[in-house]
Design a protein around this motif. Structure first.
Motif, PDB file in Angstrom:
ATOM      1  N   GLU A  55      10.115   4.796  -2.773  1.00  0.00           N
ATOM      2  CA  GLU A  55      10.955   5.993  -2.658  1.00  0.00           C
ATOM      3  C   GLU A  55      10.624   6.775  -1.393  1.00  0.00           C
ATOM      4  OE1 GLU A  55      11.341   9.223  -5.846  1.00  0.00           O
ATOM      5  OE2 GLU A  55      10.994  10.303  -3.984  1.00  0.00           O
ATOM      6  N   SER A  56       9.333   6.831  -1.050  1.00  0.00           N
ATOM      7  CA  SER A  56       8.971   7.565   0.174  1.00  0.00           C
ATOM      8  C   SER A  56       9.576   6.880   1.389  1.00  0.00           C
ATOM      9  CB  SER A  56       7.459   7.642   0.373  1.00  0.00           C
ATOM     10  OG  SER A  56       6.770   7.451  -0.794  1.00  0.00           O
TER      11      SER A  56
ATOM     12  N   LEU B  13      12.361   8.610   4.026  1.00  0.00           N
ATOM     13  CA  LEU B  13      12.188   8.694   5.484  1.00  0.00           C
ATOM     14  C   LEU B  13      13.315   7.954   6.208  1.00  0.00           C
ATOM     15  CD1 LEU B  13       8.301   8.395   5.821  1.00  0.00           C
ATOM     16  CD2 LEU B  13       9.707  10.437   6.034  1.00  0.00           C
TER      17      LEU B  13
ATOM     18  N   TYR C  40       0.808  -1.255   0.000  1.00  0.00           N
ATOM     19  CA  TYR C  40       0.000   0.000   0.000  1.00  0.00           C
ATOM     20  C   TYR C  40       0.823   1.278   0.000  1.00  0.00           C
ATOM     21  CZ  TYR C  40      -3.007  -3.698   1.679  1.00  0.00           C
ATOM     22  OH  TYR C  40      -3.626  -4.892   1.826  1.00  0.00           O
ATOM     23  N   ILE C  41       2.171   1.163   0.024  1.00  0.00           N
ATOM     24  CA  ILE C  41       2.960   2.390  -0.023  1.00  0.00           C
ATOM     25  C   ILE C  41       4.089   2.226  -1.040  1.00  0.00           C
ATOM     26  CG2 ILE C  41       2.427   3.260   2.274  1.00  0.00           C
ATOM     27  CD1 ILE C  41       4.900   1.913   3.291  1.00  0.00           C
ATOM     28  N   GLU C  42       4.779   3.324  -1.285  1.00  0.00           N
ATOM     29  CA  GLU C  42       5.719   3.356  -2.389  1.00  0.00           C
ATOM     30  C   GLU C  42       7.148   3.470  -1.837  1.00  0.00           C
ATOM     31  OE1 GLU C  42       8.100   4.767  -5.512  1.00  0.00           O
ATOM     32  OE2 GLU C  42       7.648   5.942  -3.726  1.00  0.00           O
TER      33      GLU C  42
ATOM     34  N   LYS D 163      -8.974  -0.110   5.952  1.00  0.00           N
ATOM     35  CA  LYS D 163      -9.459   0.766   7.026  1.00  0.00           C
ATOM     36  C   LYS D 163      -9.733   0.028   8.325  1.00  0.00           C
ATOM     37  CE  LYS D 163     -11.212   4.339   4.087  1.00  0.00           C
ATOM     38  NZ  LYS D 163     -12.155   4.492   3.028  1.00  0.00           N
TER      39      LYS D 163
ATOM     40  N   ALA E  47      -0.755   6.031   6.562  1.00  0.00           N
ATOM     41  CA  ALA E  47      -1.802   6.977   6.953  1.00  0.00           C
ATOM     42  C   ALA E  47      -2.135   7.917   5.793  1.00  0.00           C
ATOM     43  CB  ALA E  47      -1.348   7.781   8.167  1.00  0.00           C
ATOM     44  N   ILE E  48      -1.171   8.149   4.921  1.00  0.00           N
ATOM     45  CA  ILE E  48      -1.404   9.045   3.781  1.00  0.00           C
ATOM     46  C   ILE E  48      -2.001   8.288   2.592  1.00  0.00           C
ATOM     47  CG2 ILE E  48      -0.250  10.640   2.159  1.00  0.00           C
ATOM     48  CD1 ILE E  48       1.900  11.104   4.249  1.00  0.00           C
ATOM     49  N   SER E  49      -1.750   6.980   2.518  1.00  0.00           N
ATOM     50  CA  SER E  49      -2.130   6.223   1.315  1.00  0.00           C
ATOM     51  C   SER E  49      -3.635   5.960   1.218  1.00  0.00           C
ATOM     52  CB  SER E  49      -1.405   4.881   1.307  1.00  0.00           C
ATOM     53  OG  SER E  49      -1.940   4.056   0.299  1.00  0.00           O
ATOM     54  N   PRO E  50      -4.192   6.090   0.010  1.00  0.00           N
ATOM     55  CA  PRO E  50      -5.620   5.796  -0.158  1.00  0.00           C
ATOM     56  C   PRO E  50      -5.929   4.304  -0.134  1.00  0.00           C
ATOM     57  CG  PRO E  50      -4.648   6.399  -2.264  1.00  0.00           C
ATOM     58  CD  PRO E  50      -3.563   6.556  -1.232  1.00  0.00           C
ATOM     59  N   TYR E  51      -4.917   3.460  -0.186  1.00  0.00           N
ATOM     60  CA  TYR E  51      -5.170   2.018  -0.322  1.00  0.00           C
ATOM     61  C   TYR E  51      -5.111   1.266   0.994  1.00  0.00           C
ATOM     62  CZ  TYR E  51      -4.519   2.964  -5.256  1.00  0.00           C
ATOM     63  OH  TYR E  51      -4.643   3.470  -6.516  1.00  0.00           O
TER      64      TYR E  51
ATOM     65  N   LYS F 200       3.341   6.009   9.026  1.00  0.00           N
ATOM     66  CA  LYS F 200       3.173   7.381   8.556  1.00  0.00           C
ATOM     67  C   LYS F 200       2.721   7.379   7.100  1.00  0.00           C
ATOM     68  CE  LYS F 200       5.491  11.754   7.812  1.00  0.00           C
ATOM     69  NZ  LYS F 200       6.571  12.664   8.097  1.00  0.00           N
ATOM     70  N   LEU F 201       3.396   6.571   6.262  1.00  0.00           N
ATOM     71  CA  LEU F 201       3.053   6.561   4.841  1.00  0.00           C
ATOM     72  C   LEU F 201       1.709   5.883   4.600  1.00  0.00           C
ATOM     73  CD1 LEU F 201       6.605   5.860   3.425  1.00  0.00           C
ATOM     74  CD2 LEU F 201       5.330   8.002   3.298  1.00  0.00           C
TER      75      LEU F 201
END
Lengths: 289, 389
Positions: B307-308, B312, B303-305, B387, B380-384, B377-378
């Motif tokens: 490079e981010s 971090l 669910y996250i990428e 929930k 929490a930002i991701s739309p995927y 942290k990432l």
């Protein structure tokens, strides 16, 4: 290692307005996980004034994708929808002090999510990419319309720029020639629409004497072909003319360019056919020394 | 410039060992002669090159005369393949794999445009080859089969000797890109079917700019760089003495430390991997975890990428790498993970940690401490992100 500005890093490390507005008045979603970045934008809008009261984003993507999303939400809060709709990807990038060229598509994604959210609010159904014109890049689902639009908006002339802004051509690469053709059409049409260019268009005549033909070839080389090659640090020399066969030699950067034969056929020959005679064939003179 | 880092990116490059650095200094200062010279001042250096050659040979179980010094792993790969092709002009077929380093893949793609036929063997979800596919792909005109010893991104080790038996039984040449394997796992070329093997100095604590191509005695190969008589005419150009001696020293150290790589480094890697999988949900390892280099782990954080994640980690001075599209400068995620059929989503969120004997337990503790917060942290930002939590 990307050369991110401090502002990009700030918006990445301390993203503003991330999350989701419950019972949002507008939702805009663009991108996909497969493409490597995606953005979901939710807006709270004042129905009377059409003002964006609040904006929140959720982003899957790299540092500059998250920073572009954060910047975009900061820019649009308090704007009315008409103003917000006018924001361009270049303005998002500018807000962040610029993005690396390869990352311009992140600002485009921000702009598109905003467009999608406003369209959603106004009840315009967002059409599927395929319906917005011919699909050019299958890897990233980019249409001809999108390429044309971004090329004009951002003054993009090279395929590489299109890849940086839209990702088109960045996957298997099968559509690179297609993108070049689209760009050629975009800028060619643009030129024709513009008032007569400074270089007078040499008139193609059907029956030319040899001397007239030589003059016309030289004029076309000088006014049409050479300026374009010079831009890439190259040049061209006329070696010989044998009836309709024209022998030329590419110089400078063009001489060792891997696509020199492509340049000769698709550019030099096309132009000479257009301006001098459709029977012309251009051949590259091989260096003998 | 940052000079303090938790460096867990050793498959990209390694720190120069202090002993290796000491070994180099005399050749960068007082002994600047040319080993080809007749005078003693220069000529005495030839014996130093011989000594380095013998040290590399000892590490590989090879003869000193089978070791050719080059400028890097990529040069070794190019020299091996182009050299074999030009000494077998009637053979126009090459076999390699889809997960090779660009030094092989891009070279093969270039050769395809020049009249060669290339078969790219596929790998399964664990990164393993199908040897039946290799059997079926072998042709009478197969000039060379080039397969990596271990994969740089996942650490997955290929069954080199089984592959070699198939290749040799069909009369083709066998090249192995062992850039990631040398120094990490034992290699004995005296009992091997390998004809040619590439290694790179900077992956085993020598400096950048030096490599080796092992050429089995009796192998017919055309030189790749033509000029003087250096390296017995197989690779012309005045020797890079300081780096060659450095590589010799690094090979000697690797020979001595190979047990540590497989005990101490492996234990740290396993603790890191286990700790991350236990403390972070929606996380899995890419590639076969049994047939794998002891220093490498490639983990996908869903669910996250990537490079981010790296940006971090960088804030804590932690250096790792990712198979995500954004870090490569290309727009598609790692060709290795895609060939394995790792979903795009997970490939974008992959992080590779590659350790060395210069890492220690406190560094592993630090990574285990900061990673859960970075991932949350990432997410929490991701739309995927699901929930349910």
């Amino acid at each position: 290692m990307w050369n991110y500005t401090d502002k990009v890093l700030d918006h990445f490390h301390n993203p503003r307005n991330y999350g989701e507005i419950e019972n949002a008045d507008a939702v805009g979603e663009v991108g996909s996980m497969a493409c490597g970045d995606a953005l979901r934008l939710t807006l709270k809008i004042d129905k009377n004034t059409q003002t964006i009261l609040d904006a929140k984003f959720q982003t899957f993507g790299c540092g500059s994708a998250i920073a572009s999303s954060s910047a975009m939400t900061e820019m649009i809060k308090g704007m009315n929808l008409d103003e917000a709709n006018k924001i361009t990807n270049a303005e998002i990038s500018k807000f962040l002090g610029g993005l690396p060229p390869e990352k311009m598509h992140c600002s485009v994604m921000g702009k598109e999510a905003l467009e999608a959210a406003i369209a959603n609010y106004r009840g315009i159904t967002i059409e599927k990419d395929e319906e917005e014109g011919r699909l050019v890049c299958r890897c990233f689902g980019v249409t001809e319309d999108k390429i044309q639009k971004l090329a004009l908006e951002n003054n993009l002339h090279n395929v590489e720029d299109i890849t940086n802004y839209t990702k088109a051509g960045g996957g298997c690469g099968a559509c690179l020639q297609d993108i070049q053709d689209i760009l050629d059409a975009v800028w060619h049409n643009k030129k024709e629409k513009a008032p007569a260019a400074e270089a007078p268009k040499p008139e193609a005549a059907k029956k030319l004497t040899m001397v007239q033909k030589v003059k016309l070839i030289e004029e076309t080389l000088e006014k049409v072909i050479r300026p374009s090659l010079n831009q890439d640090g190259g040049d061209i020399e006329l070696i010989d003319i044998d009836k309709n066969k024209i022998y030329v030699k590419l110089l400078g950067m063009c001489s060792h360019c891997p696509s020199s034969s492509f340049t000769i056929k698709s550019f030099v020959e096309t132009k000479l056919k257009e301006f001098v005679s459709p029977d012309i064939e251009v051949l590259e003179e091989q260096a003998n020394d | 410039m940052i000079n303090k880092a938790i460096y867990v990116d050793n498959n990209a490059t390694t720190p120069i060992a202090p002993e290796v650095y000491q070994e180099m200094i005399p050749y960068l200062t007082q002994y600047y002669g040319n080993p080809s010279s007749i005078h003693t001042f220069g000529g005495q250096l030839a014996s130093k090159i011989d000594e380095a050659r013998q040290r590399v040979a000892n590490l590989l179980g090879a003869l000193a005369t089978e070791i050719v010094f080059t400028s890097c792993g990529t040069e070794s790969d190019n020299a091996a393949i182009l050299g074999i092709l030009s000494s077998n002009p009637s053979k126009k077929h090459i076999i390699t794999t889809k997960v090779e380093h660009p030094a092989i893949l891009n070279l093969c793609q270039h050769l395809e445009k020049n009249g060669y036929d290339v078969t790219y063997l596929s790998v399964d979800r664990s990164g393993a080859l199908n040897l039946d596919e290799l059997q079926k792909s072998m042709r009478p005109d197969t000039a060379i089969v080039s397969v990596m010893y271990a994969n740089n991104e996942t650490g997955v080790i290929f069954p080199i000797e089984q592959i070699g038996r198939i290749v040799k039984s069909r009369g083709s040449m066998f090249h192995v890109d062992a850039v990631q394997a040398v120094g990490k796992i034992p290699i004995d070329l005296s009992k091997s079917s390998i004809d040619l093997l590439s290694l790179s100095g900077h992956k085993l604590h020598a400096p950048k700019g030096v490599g080796v191509l092992y050429i089995r005695r009796g192998t017919m190969i055309r030189p790749f760089i033509i000029g003087g008589h250096q390296e017995r005419g197989r690779r012309a150009g005045t020797e890079n003495i300081a780096s060659i001696c450095a590589l010799g020293k690094a090979a000697e150290l690797a020979h001595k430390n190979i047990a540590d790589e497989n005990n101490i480094v492996r234990k740290m890697r396993d603790r890191l991997e286990k700790g991350l999988l236990e403390s972070i949900p929606y996380t899995f390892v890419n590639g076969d975890t049994v047939n794998r280099l002891p220093n490498t782990t490639n983990i996908s954080f869903e669910y996250i990428e990537g490079e981010s994640i790296l940006l971090l980690l960088d804030q804590h001075g932690i250096c790792a790498s990712s198979g995500s599209a954004c870090t490569s400068g290309s727009l598609q995620p790692s060709h290795v993970l895609r060939s394995m059929g790792v979903p795009f989503t997970a490939a974008h969120g992959s992080v590779r940690f590659s350790l060395s004997r210069y890492n220690d337990d406190s560094e592993i503790d630090k990574i285990l401490e900061v990673m859960p917060a970075i991932i949350s942290k990432l997410r929490a930002i991701s739309p995927y992100t699901p929930k349910t939590k």
